[in-house]
Design an enzyme around this catalytic site. Sequence first.
Site, PDB file in Angstrom:
ATOM      1  N   ASP A   1      17.467  -9.785  48.055  1.00 30.43           N
ATOM      2  CA  ASP A   1      18.448  -9.636  46.975  1.00 30.43           C
ATOM      3  C   ASP A   1      18.055 -10.463  45.756  1.00 30.43           C
ATOM      4  OD1 ASP A   1      18.864 -12.048  48.274  1.00 30.43           O
ATOM      5  OD2 ASP A   1      21.031 -12.018  48.034  1.00 30.43           O
TER       6      ASP A   1
ATOM      7  N   ASP B   1      22.520  -1.790  50.654  1.00 31.53           N
ATOM      8  CA  ASP B   1      21.564  -0.968  49.911  1.00 31.53           C
ATOM      9  C   ASP B   1      22.181  -0.467  48.608  1.00 31.53           C
ATOM     10  OD1 ASP B   1      19.759  -1.331  51.936  1.00 31.53           O
ATOM     11  OD2 ASP B   1      19.991   0.679  52.788  1.00 31.53           O
TER      12      ASP B   1
ATOM     13  N   ASP C   1      19.635 -13.926  41.711  1.00 29.98           N
ATOM     14  CA  ASP C   1      19.877 -13.962  43.150  1.00 29.98           C
ATOM     15  C   ASP C   1      21.331 -13.568  43.373  1.00 29.98           C
ATOM     16  OD1 ASP C   1      18.533 -14.926  45.785  1.00 29.98           O
ATOM     17  OD2 ASP C   1      20.546 -15.784  45.851  1.00 29.98           O
TER      18      ASP C   1
ATOM     19  N   HIS D   1      24.979  -2.213  56.316  1.00 32.41           N
ATOM     20  CA  HIS D   1      23.756  -2.291  55.524  1.00 32.41           C
ATOM     21  C   HIS D   1      23.682  -1.216  54.451  1.00 32.41           C
ATOM     22  CE1 HIS D   1      21.865  -5.544  57.728  1.00 32.41           C
ATOM     23  NE2 HIS D   1      22.217  -4.964  58.858  1.00 32.41           N
TER      24      HIS D   1
END
Length: 221
Positions: free
Chosen positions: A111, A83, A66, A79
């Site tokens: 994620d 990505d 995580d 964003h």
Amino acid sequence: MNGLMNMASAVGPLAAGWGVHSVWMRRRLSVARHDPLSGLWTRDAFEHRAARLLARHPHVVVVLVDLDGFKALNDSHGHAAGDAAIRATARSLAAALAPYRAAVVGRLGGDEFAAAVVLPYPIASSWLLRGVHDEITAPFRHDGRRLTVGASIGGALSSAVPAGAGRELPALLRLADEAMYMAKRGGGGCQTAAFTSRHTTTAGRRTGRPGTHTTPRGEAS
């Protein structure tokens, strides 16, 4: 003879058409089984392949990853940077697991990532987890900038738990999830699961994780 030749000439294009269709279907299925952003296996494809590794090999470590600071990265850099972090994490996982005999890696969503890795001997699990953490937390470049994310990683070794259902993928994922949560509570890093569960679980995940809650009777809802 002419009849056979005429039949062959008629069947030939049909067979060729089916061949092209078969190739097209295989490609479509392959695309559907891979996450479009990271290129890793999707959850279902990962679970299918990881279960096969567990059935065939004595020492398999199941890993959950995580990312830490991912939301802050999105908020600060947009964003597109998020990505880029997902793609960088996929590359890092591939690099960290390249030396091992066999491995399956997937993106579970958002994620969160998972891997199942065949080990030559049990003690290698701690080295693997540290290697994965070092690779993921190394800087990556995006839009001319060096960016980083943290990672909380949990691992569960199949041969370290009692034989039976405890060595099946859902049970090992729960143990890895608990270990990952402990790592996150400690500020990140990696943690190997103990033999026994420390937390209650709901629908196969640690109770209290986003998306899990129970009814007053303790059932998943």
